[in-house]
Design an enzyme around this catalytic site. Structure first.
Site, mmCIF file in Angstrom:
data_model
loop_
_atom_site.group_PDB
_atom_site.id
_atom_site.type_symbol
_atom_site.label_atom_id
_atom_site.label_comp_id
_atom_site.label_asym_id
_atom_site.label_seq_id
_atom_site.Cartn_x
_atom_site.Cartn_y
_atom_site.Cartn_z
ATOM 1 N N GLY A 1 0.830 -1.205 0.000
ATOM 2 C CA GLY A 1 0.000 0.000 0.000
ATOM 3 C C GLY A 1 0.862 1.250 0.000
ATOM 4 N N PHE A 2 1.744 1.352 1.000
ATOM 5 C CA PHE A 2 2.716 2.449 1.091
ATOM 6 C C PHE A 2 2.055 3.818 1.213
ATOM 7 C CE2 PHE A 2 4.584 -0.840 -1.801
ATOM 8 C CZ PHE A 2 5.335 -1.467 -0.833
ATOM 9 N N ASN B 1 7.293 -8.317 17.511
ATOM 10 C CA ASN B 1 7.768 -9.493 16.788
ATOM 11 C C ASN B 1 9.069 -9.123 16.069
ATOM 12 O OD1 ASN B 1 8.297 -11.319 14.608
ATOM 13 N ND2 ASN B 1 6.207 -12.112 14.819
ATOM 14 N N ARG C 1 8.669 -1.100 22.445
ATOM 15 C CA ARG C 1 8.499 -2.543 22.579
ATOM 16 C C ARG C 1 8.427 -3.205 21.203
ATOM 17 N NH1 ARG C 1 6.092 -5.821 26.454
ATOM 18 N NH2 ARG C 1 5.399 -3.989 27.567
ATOM 19 N N ILE C 2 9.203 -4.250 21.029
ATOM 20 C CA ILE C 2 9.229 -4.976 19.760
ATOM 21 C C ILE C 2 8.302 -6.181 19.888
ATOM 22 C CG2 ILE C 2 10.714 -6.273 18.180
ATOM 23 C CD1 ILE C 2 11.063 -3.121 18.256
ATOM 24 N N GLN D 1 10.523 -5.109 8.399
ATOM 25 C CA GLN D 1 10.087 -3.747 8.110
ATOM 26 C C GLN D 1 11.289 -2.820 7.931
ATOM 27 O OE1 GLN D 1 6.766 -2.116 7.809
ATOM 28 N NE2 GLN D 1 6.776 -4.215 7.085
ATOM 29 N N GLU E 1 8.056 3.102 8.708
ATOM 30 C CA GLU E 1 8.517 4.190 7.846
ATOM 31 C C GLU E 1 9.923 4.670 8.186
ATOM 32 O OE1 GLU E 1 4.886 6.683 6.515
ATOM 33 O OE2 GLU E 1 4.305 5.838 8.424
ATOM 34 N N LYS F 1 6.054 1.592 19.485
ATOM 35 C CA LYS F 1 6.215 2.675 18.514
ATOM 36 C C LYS F 1 6.197 2.081 17.107
ATOM 37 C CE LYS F 1 9.117 5.473 21.538
ATOM 38 N NZ LYS F 1 10.368 6.266 21.580
ATOM 39 N N GLY F 2 6.301 2.945 16.119
ATOM 40 C CA GLY F 2 6.202 2.490 14.734
ATOM 41 C C GLY F 2 7.536 2.072 14.150
HETATM 42 MO MO1 MOS Z 1 1.775 5.485 5.233
HETATM 43 S S1 MOS Z 1 2.464 6.795 3.851
HETATM 44 O O1 MOS Z 1 1.151 6.491 6.455
HETATM 45 O O2 MOS Z 1 0.760 4.344 4.558
#
Ligand code: MOS
Length: 747
Positions: free
Chosen positions: A245-246, A639, A636-637, A646, A713, A709-710
């Site tokens: 998707g991105f 997986n 926290r990771i 990622q 990206e 956290k993420g």
């Molecule tokens: Mo992302 S660019 O928030 O799918």
């Protein structure tokens, strides 16, 4: 403030395990059903006809010729398209984009849909679309950043401020011992997920079922409800699998809605799939940027001022401005920082969110400028970063968990062997005589939280269900979220029925902003906690239970049992608790949302540092990335296998950003000249170097209850700059324009 040690004691049997994707076998055996794999009875095929001009009007379509094709069932144009309940040009909020749904004969960009041909077969629809032979009244296309005088937009990205500053930048520059001003340019990039935008739409009276890839099921459902005047409850959007998707599938695109309109027109199910070249226009892209940075330092090399201005482009008819300067509000400490954006309107489709929107483009320029400033100060680029990295956001002053970034620099540098870097550019060679360079880039991405809901249940047989309309676009959400769910309920993953990917489940928000695991995971945590609280209530208030009197807070769940916190030997199975209470199940709903107080008090980001080694042919300028080491801290990771994956994906996109991706627009026609994967280059296996991602341990108690956290990206953000800086170190030539191609290196 949640106590992380306590959380880890309670969660741990599934969270943290490097499980493989639960849907992996389905995908590699072809059993996973993507949107276009759906073939309801009576299915027709729709093909969009798209404009070959970028600006003007469609003056004629040979509808009769297309309808004369024996397989063609209908031709949908502005003349016969179903009436919509909402103006496709309406815009109420930054997440609502203007769509081209045949509402007029105006052409606003090349590859804009101008008609849809619906036929019994894909071949007939394709041939029918050819027969339309459109004629146009052409106006000259406006393309490029110099097409008009730029203006400051009202907002950038998803409603962010165009301008923000702290301190007096001009004074900071004036008093600086050393100053640089430098300009970086980044190319337009187009989302090219493996799976193109596709939809299968079925109407049943005023009920609608669509199979379509979505990073935002709830938003897709609401948009369709508004456009077609339907009760959202009468719309089911299914998106069990996405082929990437991105950002381009965060919001419904025009062609997806056209598929629904086509099905309504013909009264039969319709499938519409974009061809690869049709992806270059109506489904968003990352706009080009020209970024001007001015930096000053004192005699010691400490920044006195940082100014970052981005010029970018949006479409002639809608607003999305790549927020490329925003990163400079966060990353480096300087007493004076200013950031701004300006934009021009061009005749392309509207730009959109693309993986790390803003940060990806902005970090290439910022990390390049930081490298240039380090060199001007005679400092090692890593030392310069360590000296100037921020412990608080330069603009807001909110504290970071900056220890994590320091760890990323240290662990990444050690693994990479940064200490072997020769100071002077163009002074390292490999055994084949190729020039070798080392570069570093800092990675940063906000740790966002959005809103989500989830439902959880425990049944008398000890099994459980967690359900929410979450999204797996390949990142592994089915696996990571199920791990959170299993731990939340205190059951084995094998006992869990995890339901997801449909709009009739609780709304899990969007898979965007690298916030899906944090957000959907927090909603799951809330729902499962509520289920356990009910079970605890049933047990601890019952004299017949070994948990009697322990109190809700005195028990925890593991292995399908509630156990006493002060004596794990005493417990009772969920099945026994429910049987004695005469209950078949207990269930609860949970919600997650950002906590405004903690977000006000702290700067929340994932951090990282990426180290790149390149080798460059001294005669031909051919660049190879030979090694990448990234060290990232992201709370926290859940997986580690999926998180590593990622990071790899993000870093590979960093390679792509630095060296490959470049949408070439013809200034005369306004068309993308390389609208295909033959000429629009992305890295293939041979372009991907030895790559390593280090997971730096970090406990952040402020971001959300699980400390997540993420990771989706951030990988792209440090990498492209690290590679560009390595190319400079290898060659002594600073190319300030990505992609860095050999002609730019030699020219
Ligand atoms: Mo992302 S660019 O928030 O799918």
């Amino acid at each position: 403030m949640p106590d992380i040690a306590y959380e880890q004691a309670r969660h741990g049997s599934s969270i943290g395990q490097p499980l493989t994707r639960r849907d992996g076998i389905l995908k590699v055996t072809g059993a996973a059903t993507y949107a276009a794999d759906n073939r309801p009875g009576g299915l027709l095929h729709a093909v969009v006809a798209v404009s070959r001009i970028a600006r003007g009007r469609v003056t004629h379509l040979d509808v009769a010729a297309a309808k004369g094709h024996p397989g063609v069932v209908a031709v949908m144009t502005g003349a016969n398209a179903p009436k919509l309940a909402q103006d496709p040009d309406a815009k109420d909020n930054p997440f609502m984009f203007r769509l081209d749904l045949l509402q007029s004969d105006q052409v606003r960009y090349a590859h804009q849909p101008i008609a849809v041909v619906i036929a019994e077969t894909l071949e007939a629809a394709t041939e029918g679309a050819e027969l339309l032979a459109p004629r146009y009244a052409v106006e000259p296309a406006r393309i490029g950043l110099d097409v008009e005088a730029p203006e400051e937009p009202d907002a950038v990205g998803a409603g962010d401020k165009a301008r923000a500053s702290r301190g007096d930048v001009e004074a900071g520059l004036a008093e600086a011992e050393r100053r640089i001003e430098t300009v970086y340019e980044t190319a337009a990039q187009y989302h090219n997920a493996l799976e193109p935008h596709a939809i299968v739409a079925q109407w049943d009276g005023d009920r609608l079922i669509v199979d379509t890839p979505s990073q935002g099921l709830g938003m897709a459902q609401m948009r369709l409800a508004a456009l077609f005047g339907l009760d959202p409850k009468n719309i089911l959007v299914r998106s069990p699998f996405l082929g990437g998707g991105f950002g381009s599938k965060g919001l419904l695109s025009g062609p997806q809605v056209l598929g629904v309109m086509a099905a309504k027109l013909v009264g039969r199910p319709v499938k519409l799939v974009l061809r690869r070249e049709q992806m270059f226009g109506p489904v968003g892209h990352r706009a080009e940027t020209r970024q001007t940075l001015r930096l000053g330092t004192d005699a010691s090399g400490a920044l006195t001022a940082l100014d970052h201005h981005t010029l970018t482009a949006t479409s002639s008819f809608d607003e999305f401005y790549e927020p490329a300067s925003a990163l400079s509000r966060y990353l480096y400490a300087a007493p004076a920082v200013s950031t701004g954006h300006s934009g021009v309107r061009v005749d392309t489709g509207t730009p959109l969110f693309m993986r790390a929107p803003g940060e990806a483009s902005g970090s290439v320029a910022l990390e390049g400028a930081i490298d240039e400033m380090a060199e001007a100060c005679g400092l090692d680029p890593l030392d310069f970063r360590l000296k100037n990295y921020a412990e608080a956001e330069p603009i807001s002053g909110r504290p970071f968990s900056s220890k994590a970034l320091r760890e990323c620099y240290a662990q990444g540098a050690a693994r990479f062997g940064w200490d072997k870097r020769a100071k002077a550019p163009r002074s390292m060679r490999d055994s084949a005589g190729r020039l070798v360079g080392y570069g570093v880039g800092t990675a940063l991405f906000p740790a966002l939280m959005m809103q989500a809901e989830a439902r959880a249940e425990i049944r008398a047989d000890g099994t459980g269900t967690v359900a929410l309309g979450a999204h797996d676009m390949g990142q592994g959400a089915w696996t990571a979220l199920a791990q959170i769910a299993a731990d939340g309920l205190g059951i084995d993953l094998a006992q869990l029925d995890f339901q997801s990917g449909r709009s009739d489940l609780p709304n899990a928000g969007i898979a965007g902003g690298s916030a899906h695991t944090a957000t959907a995971g927090s909603a799951i945590h809330s729902a499962t906690s509520a289920v356990l609280a009910q079970l605890a209530e049933l047990a601890t208030g019952d004299e017949r239970s070994p948990l009697y009197g322990a109190g809700n807070a005195g028990v925890f769940a593991r292995g399908g049992r509630l156990l006493r916190r002060d004596d794990e030997g005493r417990g009772e199975s969920f099945a026994d608790i429910l049987a004695r209470a005469g209950r078949a199940s207990v269930s609860a709903e949970g919600k997650a949302a950002p906590d405004p107080a903690s977000r006000e008090a702290y700067a929340m980001h994932s951090h990282g540092a990426v180290f790149a080694e390149v080798s460059v042919d001294p005669d031909l300028g051919q660049i190879r990335v030979t090694r990448l080491v990234g060290a990232f801290a992201a709370g926290r990771i859940v997986n580690p296998r999926l998180v590593t994956s990622q990071y790899y994906g993000g870093m590979i996109w960093g390679v792509s950003f630095a060296l490959h991706e470049n949408a070439v627009l013809d200034p005369r026609s306004g068309r993308v000249m390389n609208a295909n994967l033959g000429e629009y280059h992305v890295p293939v296996n041979a372009d991907v170097p030895a790559i390593e991602a280090i997971l730096v341990e970090e406990h952040d108690p402020h971001v959300n209850p699980l400390g997540i956290k993420g990771v989706g990206e951030i990988g792209i953000t440090g990498t492209a700059g690290a590679i560009a800086n390595a190319v400079y170190h290898a060659t002594g030539i600073r190319v300030r324009k990505t992609p860095i191609t050999l002609d730019r290196l030699l020219g």
